[in-house]
Write a protein that holds these residues in place. Sequence first.
Motif, PDB file in Angstrom:
ATOM      1  N   ARG A  77     -15.132 -15.788 -15.731  1.00 42.21           N
ATOM      2  CA  ARG A  77     -16.352 -14.892 -15.656  1.00 42.21           C
ATOM      3  C   ARG A  77     -17.160 -15.501 -17.508  1.00 42.21           C
ATOM      4  O   ARG A  77     -16.414 -16.186 -17.895  1.00 42.21           O
ATOM      5  N   ASN A 119     -19.293 -13.608 -12.951  1.00 44.24           N
ATOM      6  CA  ASN A 119     -19.251 -14.384 -13.151  1.00 44.24           C
ATOM      7  C   ASN A 119     -19.715 -15.755 -13.036  1.00 44.24           C
ATOM      8  O   ASN A 119     -20.920 -15.459 -12.705  1.00 44.24           O
ATOM      9  N   ARG A 158     -15.576 -12.510  -5.908  1.00 41.46           N
ATOM     10  CA  ARG A 158     -15.205 -13.859  -6.217  1.00 41.46           C
ATOM     11  C   ARG A 158     -14.360 -13.758  -7.298  1.00 41.46           C
ATOM     12  O   ARG A 158     -14.046 -14.405  -8.330  1.00 41.46           O
ATOM     13  N   SER A 159     -13.055 -12.830  -7.282  1.00 43.20           N
ATOM     14  CA  SER A 159     -11.974 -12.044  -8.296  1.00 43.20           C
ATOM     15  C   SER A 159     -10.987 -12.712  -7.158  1.00 43.20           C
ATOM     16  O   SER A 159     -11.433 -13.706  -6.003  1.00 43.20           O
ATOM     17  N   GLY A 165     -14.925 -18.378  -7.317  1.00 39.73           N
ATOM     18  CA  GLY A 165     -14.477 -18.473  -7.864  1.00 39.73           C
ATOM     19  C   GLY A 165     -14.044 -18.916  -8.646  1.00 39.73           C
ATOM     20  O   GLY A 165     -14.658 -19.421  -9.928  1.00 39.73           O
TER      21      GLY A 165
END
Length: 254
Positions: A57, A63, A94-95, A241
């Motif tokens: 991030r 992100n 996207r974590s 991610g």
Amino acid sequence: MTGAPRAKALFLYLSAMLGLVSGTASAHAACQRTQIEGARYVVCEFKASDSIELFLRDDAGANIGQFDRVRKTLAARGRQLVFAMNAGMYHDDRSPVGLYVENGREVQRISTANGWGNFSLKPNGVFFITDDGAGVLETDQYIRSKIKPRFATQSGPMLVIDGKLHHRFLKDATSRYRRNGVGVDGDRVVFAISDDAVTFHQFGRAFRDVFKTPNALYLDGSISRLFAPNLRRYDFGFPMGPIVGVSIPSQNDR
């Protein structure tokens, strides 16, 4: 300048240009194309002491997701991106699915949960960077080690564990995908992506038998992407991610 001094200066200049002396020069041209058992690969090799980082991030919490945004993030710090690759599995938002550490801060805790999919094809593992080097360890071994990483990403399955292929890999398997992963052998950190669909057994053998990394970790499959400017390779697609990148000082700062 005459004689031996001039010859030495010329040798050093040419060596640096060819990436034989300067660590930054070698990092700049670290990726190469190859074929293994008929399948096409790109292999990128670095030293653990090179500037290997993870990106998830930006400062606003958004992100990053794309190689170009990694490039711009580094450019603001006076650095030039010379390699990038997706670096672990992630949820729809996207974590990261498992452990994720960036600049010494744990963003996502390590996962020991059982489940479905490649991440849970145990043993899974962790790729990490510390002040002393880099490594790949099975998740349970990583937990026991009490390592304090600067960067870490968890994924799965492990491809190679202490020189042996993951026990669940079948030589006659039929499931084939493009795949990417990372292996470590001492000071060597090897990233690879298959440009043809391969089985887990094939991919693991490449790390064990060709890249000679006694421990290696699968990063992901069909979404696998690569940024390798020395090969004019700039893969693009949906936001990702975790991303791993390697940088050198920008031209203007050298």
